[in-house]
Scaffold this motif. Structure first.
Motif, PDB file in Angstrom:
ATOM      1  N   ASN A 224      -5.412  13.405   5.567  1.00 37.87           N
ATOM      2  CA  ASN A 224      -4.212  12.774   6.199  1.00 37.87           C
ATOM      3  C   ASN A 224      -3.195  14.159   6.418  1.00 37.87           C
ATOM      4  O   ASN A 224      -1.944  13.604   6.970  1.00 37.87           O
ATOM      5  CB  ASN A 224      -3.574  11.691   5.404  1.00 37.87           C
TER       6      ASN A 224
ATOM      7  N   GLU B   1      -8.064   2.482   2.334  1.00 37.79           N
ATOM      8  CA  GLU B   1      -7.369   3.747   3.180  1.00 37.79           C
ATOM      9  C   GLU B   1      -5.950   3.740   2.884  1.00 37.79           C
ATOM     10  O   GLU B   1      -5.306   4.814   2.773  1.00 37.79           O
ATOM     11  CB  GLU B   1      -7.830   3.721   4.418  1.00 37.79           C
ATOM     12  N   LYS B   2      -5.224   2.604   3.003  1.00 39.55           N
ATOM     13  CA  LYS B   2      -3.686   2.462   3.032  1.00 39.55           C
ATOM     14  C   LYS B   2      -3.124   2.815   1.592  1.00 39.55           C
ATOM     15  O   LYS B   2      -2.229   3.551   1.430  1.00 39.55           O
ATOM     16  CB  LYS B   2      -3.295   1.084   3.472  1.00 39.55           C
ATOM     17  N   TRP B   3      -3.888   2.234   0.541  1.00 39.48           N
ATOM     18  CA  TRP B   3      -3.419   2.351  -0.737  1.00 39.48           C
ATOM     19  C   TRP B   3      -3.539   3.925  -1.220  1.00 39.48           C
ATOM     20  O   TRP B   3      -2.569   4.550  -1.759  1.00 39.48           O
ATOM     21  CB  TRP B   3      -4.055   1.527  -1.588  1.00 39.48           C
TER      22      TRP B   3
ATOM     23  N   PRO C 285       0.840  -1.232   0.040  1.00 36.24           N
ATOM     24  CA  PRO C 285       0.073  -0.019   0.062  1.00 36.24           C
ATOM     25  C   PRO C 285       0.842   1.226  -0.014  1.00 36.24           C
ATOM     26  O   PRO C 285       2.061   1.247   0.475  1.00 36.24           O
ATOM     27  CB  PRO C 285      -0.820  -0.265   1.450  1.00 36.24           C
ATOM     28  N   THR C 286       0.442   2.312  -0.526  1.00 39.05           N
ATOM     29  CA  THR C 286       1.066   3.565  -0.676  1.00 39.05           C
ATOM     30  C   THR C 286       1.429   4.098   0.805  1.00 39.05           C
ATOM     31  O   THR C 286       0.529   4.323   1.834  1.00 39.05           O
ATOM     32  CB  THR C 286       0.199   4.768  -1.220  1.00 39.05           C
ATOM     33  N   GLU C 287       2.587   3.994   1.150  1.00 34.38           N
ATOM     34  CA  GLU C 287       3.289   4.355   2.249  1.00 34.38           C
ATOM     35  C   GLU C 287       3.330   5.937   2.539  1.00 34.38           C
ATOM     36  O   GLU C 287       3.276   6.559   1.529  1.00 34.38           O
ATOM     37  CB  GLU C 287       4.879   3.712   2.642  1.00 34.38           C
TER      38      GLU C 287
ATOM     39  N   SER D 166     -11.320  11.829   3.025  1.00 32.76           N
ATOM     40  CA  SER D 166     -11.040  10.675   2.689  1.00 32.76           C
ATOM     41  C   SER D 166     -11.405  10.292   1.319  1.00 32.76           C
ATOM     42  O   SER D 166     -12.850  10.469   0.996  1.00 32.76           O
ATOM     43  CB  SER D 166     -11.253   9.552   3.757  1.00 32.76           C
TER      44      SER D 166
ATOM     45  N   VAL E  76     -10.301  -0.467   5.058  1.00 31.78           N
ATOM     46  CA  VAL E  76      -8.954  -0.422   5.625  1.00 31.78           C
ATOM     47  C   VAL E  76      -7.856  -0.467   4.514  1.00 31.78           C
ATOM     48  O   VAL E  76      -6.857   0.269   4.773  1.00 31.78           O
ATOM     49  CB  VAL E  76      -8.601  -1.501   6.864  1.00 31.78           C
ATOM     50  N   ASP E  77      -8.082  -1.510   3.586  1.00 35.23           N
ATOM     51  CA  ASP E  77      -7.101  -1.545   2.485  1.00 35.23           C
ATOM     52  C   ASP E  77      -6.988  -0.441   1.852  1.00 35.23           C
ATOM     53  O   ASP E  77      -6.061   0.035   1.349  1.00 35.23           O
ATOM     54  CB  ASP E  77      -7.313  -2.896   1.711  1.00 35.23           C
TER      55      ASP E  77
ATOM     56  N   TYR F 280      -3.796   6.493   0.633  1.00 34.04           N
ATOM     57  CA  TYR F 280      -3.131   7.477   1.715  1.00 34.04           C
ATOM     58  C   TYR F 280      -2.966   8.835   1.208  1.00 34.04           C
ATOM     59  O   TYR F 280      -3.301   9.733   1.661  1.00 34.04           O
ATOM     60  CB  TYR F 280      -2.154   6.891   2.604  1.00 34.04           C
TER      61      TYR F 280
END
Length: 357
Positions: free
Chosen positions: A262, A252-254, A38-40, A223, A249-250, A256
């Motif tokens: 954020n 949201e991480k990808w 996922p996009t850090e 978001s 949740v996945d 981000y």
């Protein structure tokens, strides 16, 4: 407008204009998304960085109207190169004041699946009448930028998680490139804004770019991933993702780096105006309030509408936006005058004059 009627309008438009297209389209999710992390969280100023030089705009179809304003289409090469050549030329439309009449410019971005700038004009007309140049910019994979065989926006926001990241990033880069052109070539103060997906794009530009004197978000939120799982409109994309095992949740991480909530804005709080729909099932009031909290509570206006039904309030929203922009210009002018009258400024000016002599 009550909640039931607002949702009826939103769902009717989504079924007739949105869902039928998605039902006829091929699935877009790619399983290779699981092969990438996922996009850090990273520095957004690097992720959305652009060259210092402005793009070269080419204007076509220039028409002068009876009110003295000039309407023209323009295009320029995108700093980001996607696999589709059509998408790599940014298209837009300009509504320009008579020579020397404009004090500033407003760049506006449209929403998901829009294939015309007409709805944006309803919101922007008060600003144009107030003397601002208005530039409408097409988002990636929309309008003339849609690859042959696709409809406007099909590849811009979809179950293809990675392509959506690249598309959104390209949209921010294109907007920042246009800011560079207005500020460096036209040498005018510039405000930015957008509707729905265009609002999210403008908000992320406001995270990394402090040049705009104002930012207007019409139905934008904290978001981007949340809108896929929020309500009726994106149910087909949501279904495709869930069948592949991708959940909120996945995503949201990808995504981000695509979510303004954020990050903190590069602009001061008084330079930001948020507009939310009280009955919006897509960019929900909760999503809007999260952005409002994350951005230190800038000015927030609520209208009793849903998502598509915001069009019924285009005129009053446009008038409030125009007032906000004019007030921001007045504040900018006062700040510049105060800086010019300050002792340090006068001392610098005298020193520069002596050096020139």
């Amino acid at each position: 407008m009550n909640r039931t009627f607002a949702h009826f309008i939103d769902n009717f438009i989504e079924v007739t204009l949105g869902s039928l297209r998605l039902l006829a389209a091929s699935p877009q999710f790619h399983s290779n998304v699981w092969e990438t992390a996922p996009t850090e969280p990273q520095d957004p100023s690097v992720f959305y960085s652009i060259p210092p030089t402005p793009p070269e705009l080419q204007f076509d179809s220039v028409h002068r109207w009876l009110d003295g304003r000039t309407h023209a289409r323009f295009r320029f090469p995108s700093f980001f190169q996607s696999p589709q050549p059509e998408n790599n030329i940014v298209h837009g439309m300009a509504d320009l004041q008579s020579e020397g009449e404009s004090s500033a410019a407003l760049i506006l971005l449209h929403g998901y699946q829009m294939n015309t700038f007409a709805p944006l004009k309803w919101f922007a007309e008060p600003a144009a009448r107030a003397g601002l140049d208005v530039y409408y910019l097409a988002l990636p994979y929309h309008m003339q930028r849609a690859p042959r065989g696709s409809w406007s926006g099909q590849y811009g926001l979809s179950a293809d998680v990675q392509r959506t990241i690249q598309s959104f990033r390209q949209g921010v880069l294109d907007l920042r490139a246009m800011i560079s052109w207005v500020t460096q070539v036209q040498k005018k103060p510039v405000a930015i804004g957008g509707l729905s997906l265009g609002a999210f794009t403008s908000l992320m530009a406001g995270v990394v770019d402090d040049r705009p004197f104002a930012l207007v978000s019409l139905l934008g939120g904290a978001s981007l991933a949340n809108i896929i799982f929020a309500g009726f409109s994106f149910r087909l994309i949501r279904k495709e993702l869930q069948e592949a095992g991708v959940y909120p949740v996945d995503l949201e991480k990808w995504w981000y780096m695509l979510s303004p909530g954020n990050f903190k804005p590069a602009l001061p709080r008084e330079a930001v105006l948020l507009v939310g729909g009280e009955h919006d099932p897509i960019i929900t009031p909760k999503n809007v309030r999260k952005l409002w909290q994350a951005w230190q509570k800038p000015r927030l206006l609520w209208f009793p509408c849903g998502h598509a039904s915001v069009a019924f309030y285009a005129r009053p929203i446009g008038e409030r936006v125009a007032d906000f922009l004019l007030n921001r210009l007045d504040a900018l002018e006062h700040t510049n005058l105060a800086a010019a009258d300050s002792p340090s400024f006068m001392q610098q000016t005298q020193t520069s004059t002596k050096l020139a002599e």
